[in-house]
Design a protein around this motif. Sequence first.
Motif, short mmCIF file in Angstrom:
data_model
loop_
_atom_site.label_atom_id
_atom_site.label_comp_id
_atom_site.label_asym_id
_atom_site.label_seq_id
_atom_site.Cartn_x
_atom_site.Cartn_y
_atom_site.Cartn_z
N CYS A 66 -1.73 -4.34 -4.58
CA CYS A 66 -2.43 -3.07 -4.48
C CYS A 66 -1.74 -2.07 -5.39
O CYS A 66 -0.52 -1.91 -5.32
N CYS A 99 -0.08 1.00 -2.81
CA CYS A 99 1.07 0.72 -1.94
C CYS A 99 1.94 -0.37 -2.54
O CYS A 99 3.02 -0.65 -2.02
N CYS A 137 -4.86 2.18 1.93
CA CYS A 137 -5.10 2.86 0.66
C CYS A 137 -6.60 3.09 0.44
O CYS A 137 -7.37 2.13 0.35
N CYS A 184 -7.52 -3.24 -1.02
CA CYS A 184 -6.34 -3.13 -0.18
C CYS A 184 -6.76 -3.04 1.29
O CYS A 184 -7.58 -2.21 1.66
ZN LIG Z 1 -2.58 -0.50 -0.68
#
Ligand SMILES: [Zn+2]
Lengths: 189, 628
Positions: free
Chosen positions: B59, B62, B82, B78
């Motif tokens: 991702c 993150c 997110c 994700c």
């Molecule tokens: Zn994420």
Amino acid sequence: MGAFDPVQTFEKGTYIETDTGNKVSRKATILGATNIILGGKSIIQTRAVIRGDLRRSAPGQHVVISMGRYCLVGEGAVLRPPGKIYKGAFTFYPVRIADFVHIGADAIVEAASIGHGVEIGAGAIVGKFCIIKDLVQILPDSVLPDGAIVPSMTVWGGNPARMLSSLPETYQETIEERCKSYYQRFRAV
Amino acid sequence: MQSVLYHCAHLEEPRAPLPPSYPSSFADFAPLNHLYFCEECDAIRCDDCVAIEVASYYCPNCLFDVPGANVRADKSRCARSCFSCPECSSCLNVLASEQASDSSRAATASGTSATHSSSAPYLLSCPACKWSSKEIGWKFDKPTSLASQLSQVYSAPEDVQAEFDALKDHLEGYISQSAPPPTAGKGSGHHRTPSRHIAQITQAAARALRREVPGMGGPRTGAAARRKAGEKSDNRAGWDQLAPYEAKDSWKEEGLQRGVDDVDTMRKLTGEEVAPIEKRWTSAWEPPRMSSETMPQRIPLQAKLTKRCPHPTCRHILIQPDTKTVRMLIKMVGGNYLPAIELGRRRRRLVDEALDGLTEEELERRRRERRRTRINLAREEDEDMTEPLHPGEVYTFQLAFTNPLYDPVQVRLGAAHQPRGPVQPSHHIFTPTAHFTVGPLKDAWAYDEEDEDDNVEDDAGTGGAAGHGGDSVSERAKARMSLAGLPSSRHRGREAEVEKRGNVTKVGLEVEVLPGASGPVEFDLEIRFTYRADDAEGGAGPAEGPGEAAVTGSGKDAKEEYKTFTFWTRDIRDMDAAVAVDGQPGLGLLTQRVWTSTRPNGAPPPGGIELAGPADMQKGGQAERDGA
Ligand SMILES: [Zn+2]
Ligand SMILES: [Zn+2]
Ligand SMILES: [Zn+2]
Ligand SMILES: [Zn+2]
């Protein structure tokens, strides 16, 4: 590469050269110099502003801004630590900048950390607490919102900045060479 | 300034590209730093032709590595917390809601314990445009795993879920009889498997069908599905006999209702409320019409890629990323094999008379004359690279070659052999120094020592590259002698124009823009460079003796490269008004593309390079060489 790049000259005496090869303009505004660490062979140009005085409110000695080797803070660029309210009190947080980081002219940077081999274009704004990982390109005049996380090998641009594309696998060599070459070409008349 | 582009022939036999007057020819070009190089095939590879595999997913917000097995179920987005802003696409922050923070502040003021539900509910908030999920009523009990909280609370509407289940059942019946999943407990031998390929697809589809889909109800692995599969397998229907699916509900009614609503909305429109088109086509189901209906989207995953040589018998890995760091475990890139070429130091020749109104022959005569006397004729003026070029002027540039190898290379410039384009070239190109060497790459400290003494001697040898770049031993030997610095009398007068420093050699390039020319000036240049091949192919290895080894390098060392130089001018009236570059922001007036291709081992050099070629640019250079 860079076979035709012109020499960047400055008038003798307008820059201070340190033992580790840093070149710091006498016309740059550097506050709280004791809280700033430069890794060597880095350049801070005319009118740049570096706020080492914006330190953590806790007592004791704190490094506010640390910067690696072959970095550049361009003309008129502003580098200041990010701050926020934590547990009811406002405090600043330190900025960590790795090697081969070029911050373009008139950019404003309040990132929490900037990785190895990062190019921040002229006039760009990097918001508070941004985390820029290794090998990243921020295009000129883009605006990274506060707290943005920029993953490695990506190009960001626009306002607010978005991921536009990825960098070629050769980017690490390219940026390192460009930063070294810039340092070598930046010398007194 | 990465303006020179290199040619990739992809999987075809290396050949000269079509001339630049064919716009389609540009697609095969890329900057050097985007190219790969396969040592096995001895060929350039580019992003358009390499085979790509995903090495890992992550991702971008993150930075969490997502296991490949989860990616499909997560719909390549994700699955943690997110989300992107529905208004501006920035990543949303998770914030404690205002009331909560107020109350907790009140709590701390009154001295009560701060553990009291710290500050739920949580909201998503955009750091860039200040959009908040309060606007659409999204609230979260805890600040983590928002995606799964969301899928429980805000799942798809009833009718959508029912339709989805029906469709799934329909497909499941079909898939289970052509490739039963292991849970069905039947050997695949009972069933007709049309081909391995189809079986793989249906198995994958069966797995996908059984997977949980976020926002939809759990997978129906219950009795109904199994019963269906049993019934169908008795019928033994062919794998391609998929019955058409009939939708449960008519969407027409729904659509009509929405249409009526839309008309109502439009009556009250004032402007900004309509969702922008990019928001509408990114959501797959019912695209939001109004910006107030756009929802935060989970952030799409990114992938690190492994790249392979596309050649069917090769498939060597060219790029292998490390999934944990930014390092590359394998990195076979063009810049490590091919000289980097740059264009710079532009000068304009100062002439007394205008070229306008001269005939083709007169122009040609003047050209020859100029080249014969060029040493004396040094009246040139430095110009900025970004200024527009003007028709009827003669410019000189420098081409810089940077050698990435630890051995000297010998470079030979020539015209590209290609069919005549549909448009007459608007310029003539001349390279006064067609043969030269480029010094080896060394560590930085080594250059400083050598710079003082050896450049003079080195320059004298540069003209001696009489070899055809062919594959015979004698040619190679000759080439190697000249690399060693043997002086040669040929082309000697021209060597003054060669500038050498370390692993960089700069040579001249002359561009004559014809009177009345307009539009871009583009040309191809064939660059052949010869280098020592350390690893000789097959049996002709270095084992045969050191003396032999030096010259048996095989055909590995012959490369051709095509270079295109481009600049833009407009028609003559615009030209005086200078900077007619509005249409090309960021490019300035000069873009160059270099096209490179390599020749496979043993292939003959492209015919007739040493002879006069069809291209106009060749004539000048050839005549000069013949006369010398
Ligand atoms: Zn994420
Ligand atoms: Zn290709
Ligand atoms: Zn290959
Ligand atoms: Zn936003």
